[in-house]
Design an enzyme around this catalytic site. Sequence first.
Site, PDB file in Angstrom:
ATOM      1  N   LYS A 262      34.629  57.161  41.828  1.00  0.00           N
ATOM      2  CA  LYS A 262      34.914  56.407  43.055  1.00  0.00           C
ATOM      3  C   LYS A 262      36.320  55.806  42.961  1.00  0.00           C
ATOM      4  O   LYS A 262      36.551  54.850  42.229  1.00  0.00           O
ATOM      5  CB  LYS A 262      33.900  55.284  43.297  1.00  0.00           C
ATOM      6  CG  LYS A 262      33.948  54.882  44.770  1.00  0.00           C
ATOM      7  CD  LYS A 262      33.702  53.447  45.101  1.00  0.00           C
ATOM      8  CE  LYS A 262      34.733  52.455  44.770  1.00  0.00           C
ATOM      9  NZ  LYS A 262      35.957  52.477  45.602  1.00  0.00           N
TER      10      LYS A 262
ATOM     11  N   GLY B  88      39.460  47.534  36.492  1.00  0.00           N
ATOM     12  CA  GLY B  88      39.676  46.718  37.687  1.00  0.00           C
ATOM     13  C   GLY B  88      39.649  45.244  37.338  1.00  0.00           C
ATOM     14  O   GLY B  88      39.950  44.858  36.203  1.00  0.00           O
ATOM     15  N   SER B  89      39.248  44.442  38.301  1.00  0.00           N
ATOM     16  CA  SER B  89      39.345  42.990  38.129  1.00  0.00           C
ATOM     17  C   SER B  89      38.142  42.426  37.360  1.00  0.00           C
ATOM     18  O   SER B  89      37.058  43.028  37.345  1.00  0.00           O
ATOM     19  CB  SER B  89      39.401  42.324  39.503  1.00  0.00           C
ATOM     20  OG  SER B  89      38.204  42.590  40.197  1.00  0.00           O
TER      21      SER B  89
ATOM     22  N   GLY C 296      34.134  43.246  37.388  1.00  0.00           N
ATOM     23  CA  GLY C 296      33.519  43.522  36.078  1.00  0.00           C
ATOM     24  C   GLY C 296      32.232  42.723  35.892  1.00  0.00           C
ATOM     25  O   GLY C 296      31.216  43.247  35.420  1.00  0.00           O
TER      26      GLY C 296
ATOM     27  N   GLU D 205      37.576  47.724  31.557  1.00  0.00           N
ATOM     28  CA  GLU D 205      39.002  47.510  31.287  1.00  0.00           C
ATOM     29  C   GLU D 205      39.487  46.579  32.391  1.00  0.00           C
ATOM     30  O   GLU D 205      39.614  46.998  33.543  1.00  0.00           O
ATOM     31  CB  GLU D 205      39.784  48.835  31.386  1.00  0.00           C
ATOM     32  CG  GLU D 205      39.309  49.919  30.469  1.00  0.00           C
ATOM     33  CD  GLU D 205      39.796  49.754  29.049  1.00  0.00           C
ATOM     34  OE1 GLU D 205      40.451  48.730  28.746  1.00  0.00           O
ATOM     35  OE2 GLU D 205      39.503  50.633  28.241  1.00  0.00           O
TER      36      GLU D 205
ATOM     37  N   CYS E 183      48.061  46.256  34.489  1.00  0.00           N
ATOM     38  CA  CYS E 183      47.151  45.333  33.801  1.00  0.00           C
ATOM     39  C   CYS E 183      47.784  44.763  32.541  1.00  0.00           C
ATOM     40  O   CYS E 183      47.492  43.639  32.156  1.00  0.00           O
ATOM     41  CB  CYS E 183      45.844  46.028  33.478  1.00  0.00           C
ATOM     42  SG  CYS E 183      46.105  47.574  32.644  1.00  0.00           S
TER      43      CYS E 183
ATOM     44  N   GLU F 101      46.261  35.895  36.603  1.00  0.00           N
ATOM     45  CA  GLU F 101      46.917  37.184  36.782  1.00  0.00           C
ATOM     46  C   GLU F 101      47.396  37.315  38.227  1.00  0.00           C
ATOM     47  O   GLU F 101      46.617  37.158  39.157  1.00  0.00           O
ATOM     48  CB  GLU F 101      45.912  38.299  36.474  1.00  0.00           C
ATOM     49  CG  GLU F 101      46.530  39.664  36.543  1.00  0.00           C
ATOM     50  CD  GLU F 101      45.529  40.757  36.236  1.00  0.00           C
ATOM     51  OE1 GLU F 101      44.391  40.685  36.713  1.00  0.00           O
ATOM     52  OE2 GLU F 101      45.905  41.693  35.504  1.00  0.00           O
TER      53      GLU F 101
HETATM   54  P1  NAD Z   1      39.081  45.568  41.929  1.00  0.00           P
HETATM   55  O1  NAD Z   1      38.236  45.113  40.819  1.00  0.00           O
HETATM   56  O2  NAD Z   1      39.050  44.833  43.179  1.00  0.00           O
HETATM   57  O3  NAD Z   1      38.724  47.080  42.314  1.00  0.00           O
HETATM   58  C1  NAD Z   1      38.604  48.079  41.333  1.00  0.00           C
HETATM   59  C2  NAD Z   1      37.578  49.096  41.793  1.00  0.00           C
HETATM   60  O4  NAD Z   1      36.321  48.458  41.888  1.00  0.00           O
HETATM   61  C3  NAD Z   1      37.862  49.708  43.170  1.00  0.00           C
HETATM   62  O5  NAD Z   1      37.530  51.075  43.132  1.00  0.00           O
HETATM   63  C4  NAD Z   1      36.910  48.955  44.072  1.00  0.00           C
HETATM   64  O6  NAD Z   1      36.525  49.660  45.216  1.00  0.00           O
HETATM   65  C5  NAD Z   1      35.736  48.752  43.145  1.00  0.00           C
HETATM   66  N1  NAD Z   1      34.842  47.647  43.540  1.00  0.00           N
HETATM   67  C6  NAD Z   1      35.155  46.512  44.217  1.00  0.00           C
HETATM   68  N2  NAD Z   1      34.043  45.759  44.416  1.00  0.00           N
HETATM   69  C7  NAD Z   1      33.014  46.433  43.851  1.00  0.00           C
HETATM   70  C8  NAD Z   1      31.622  46.187  43.728  1.00  0.00           C
HETATM   71  N3  NAD Z   1      31.052  45.082  44.236  1.00  0.00           N
HETATM   72  N4  NAD Z   1      30.861  47.088  43.076  1.00  0.00           N
HETATM   73  C9  NAD Z   1      31.397  48.205  42.551  1.00  0.00           C
HETATM   74  N5  NAD Z   1      32.709  48.519  42.662  1.00  0.00           N
HETATM   75  C10 NAD Z   1      33.512  47.636  43.291  1.00  0.00           C
HETATM   76  O7  NAD Z   1      40.507  45.651  41.276  1.00  0.00           O
HETATM   77  P2  NAD Z   1      41.832  46.218  41.924  1.00  0.00           P
HETATM   78  O8  NAD Z   1      42.333  45.231  42.893  1.00  0.00           O
HETATM   79  O9  NAD Z   1      41.621  47.601  42.411  1.00  0.00           O
HETATM   80  O10 NAD Z   1      42.764  46.349  40.624  1.00  0.00           O
HETATM   81  C11 NAD Z   1      43.431  45.271  40.118  1.00  0.00           C
HETATM   82  C12 NAD Z   1      42.747  44.744  38.884  1.00  0.00           C
HETATM   83  O11 NAD Z   1      42.488  45.791  37.937  1.00  0.00           O
HETATM   84  C13 NAD Z   1      43.603  43.768  38.141  1.00  0.00           C
HETATM   85  O12 NAD Z   1      42.845  42.653  37.759  1.00  0.00           O
HETATM   86  C14 NAD Z   1      44.084  44.540  36.925  1.00  0.00           C
HETATM   87  O13 NAD Z   1      44.478  43.793  35.845  1.00  0.00           O
HETATM   88  C15 NAD Z   1      42.955  45.429  36.650  1.00  0.00           C
HETATM   89  N6  NAD Z   1      43.394  46.621  35.927  1.00  0.00           N
HETATM   90  C16 NAD Z   1      43.051  46.728  34.610  1.00  0.00           C
HETATM   91  C17 NAD Z   1      43.450  47.823  33.868  1.00  0.00           C
HETATM   92  C18 NAD Z   1      43.040  47.979  32.418  1.00  0.00           C
HETATM   93  O14 NAD Z   1      43.064  49.080  31.900  1.00  0.00           O
HETATM   94  N7  NAD Z   1      42.658  46.937  31.720  1.00  0.00           N
HETATM   95  C19 NAD Z   1      44.208  48.837  34.470  1.00  0.00           C
HETATM   96  C20 NAD Z   1      44.543  48.696  35.819  1.00  0.00           C
HETATM   97  C21 NAD Z   1      44.112  47.575  36.534  1.00  0.00           C
END
Ligand code: NAD
Length: 496
Positions: free
Chosen positions: A189, A242-243, A247, A265, A300, A399
């Site tokens: 996804k 993601g965030s 998580g 991550e 990130c 962040e």
């Molecule tokens: P996000 O967590 O909002 O979204 C990430 C993914 O999760 C998207 O595909 C989104 O559609 C999905 N998502 C959102 N709500 C969800 C839910 N309730 N259930 C299941 N899936 C859901 O994050 P973002 O805004 O896309 O990315 C930014 C964040 O990601 C930052 O905090 C950044 O630090 C982190 N990030 C971490 C790494 C790493 O490897 N550690 C790499 C890139 C980004």
Amino acid sequence: MTSLAHFENIAAALDLPSEPVIDGRLLPSLTGRTFANVTPRNGTVINHVEECGAADIDAAVSAARRAFEDGRWRNLHYREKKRILFALADLMERDAETLAVLESLDVGKPIKEALNVDLPQAVRTLRYYAEALDKVYGEVGPETSDRFSFSVHEPLGVVGAIVPWNFPLHMAMWKVAPALAMGNSVVLKPAEQSPMTALKLGQLALEAGVPPGLLNVVPGFGHTAGKALALHMDVDMIAFTGSGAVGRLLMQYSGESNLKRVSLELGGKSPQIIFADCPDLKEAALHAAWGIFYNQGEVCTAASRLLVQEEIADAFIDELIKVARDIVPGDPLEPATNFGAMVSAEQMQTALRYIESAASDGAALRLGGKRVREESGGFYVEPTVFDNVAPSAALAREEVFGPVLAVITFKEPDEAIRLANDTVYGLAAGLWTRDISLAHRAAREIRAGLVWVNGWDACDITMPFGGFKQSGFGRDRSLHALHKYADLKSVSITLR
Ligand code: NAD
């Protein structure tokens, strides 16, 4: 030299991908809805993407399960699996310009970086795991005369990969390549802001001969499609980048459903420490600037906290500002651009809010601080540097995921290590010193998954990547990532 017109022509001629890839077919979503895909380059809608909902997720998971259970992939000879994954890597290289233009349009990333960094990294990741898949050995247990015991790594089954928008194809490949290499099926996804390269990847996988159902791609929103995937009773693992907020939800969904494995991550507030005996101030300033401003700060591992020892602070900050002044936001499709647009209006507003709050918290603005290129309709924010940031200020603790640097000074090495650890995160850290003992001590005392000495982001697919503390758990990259997508089975044969 390739021109803006060249990439604009590619963009104009493209048939932008919009349909999910489920069970080897491209079909409209079962919701009957689409969502508008906006390019941050100029704020216009470039296409409408099918919006997957719970029924589409169910269809994708069922297809993935069938493909796993009938052994069409996991029981395929390893040489054949390898041949198919290499064929996919070749197709990605064949279509590199298309993929790079899709990525650049979707997220505002400079085309130069999409083409020269994201694409080659994604292809390298795929080839690395294709190479590795026949080098995963089990173990033989201690010998007894009446029993023979061994353990083997077995694929988990159906892996749900939920990825962010900052390096859409590259992050997807960090999950998809090791998961497929270990024999799993995948439901990918992509983030709603950046579905296009994932959809194209799903199409290329079919062309390469990846059997139907092995790589399903389901565009849609997090709170609907992502949530349905994470709550699904027939998904064995969620691999997430993601965030932290999402998580947390994923762990909750796992507990509410089938206790599926979760790997996270998450974000960071990574420190870059410049000790007074830094071996090369100019080089360190270059890394400090690009450590935060690369990919518009949407990284990130962004080096978002710069810790500088007091006696060199003025000289170092001047050097840093000199580098940062030359980083000027530009059109992502222009080949000379090295700093593009932020992914969305929301992300831009978040960065601007932090800039406002830093100023009212008493930090000193040394560079940038504004939205620019507004006339383009796109979402551009200047590289921004704040000095005198209090360690307790929001800019030092939260962040931003944007191009905003917090500079903090320190007196003694121990204070720097304490400040470096004064965060809920633990993803990455950098330190610059000639003193090998200090480098070694600081590298061991800083609680982070990645530590770089006299360089920033100085490793590749061969080394594990992931966080300590609230930056998550589980590792991407390296051979460790293969084991993440497998379970260990012990078999004991009684000899009669
Ligand atoms: P996000 O967590 O909002 O979204 C990430 C993914 O999760 C998207 O595909 C989104 O559609 C999905 N998502 C959102 N709500 C969800 C839910 N309730 N259930 C299941 N899936 C859901 O994050 P973002 O805004 O896309 O990315 C930014 C964040 O990601 C930052 O905090 C950044 O630090 C982190 N990030 C971490 C790494 C790493 O490897 N550690 C790499 C890139 C980004």
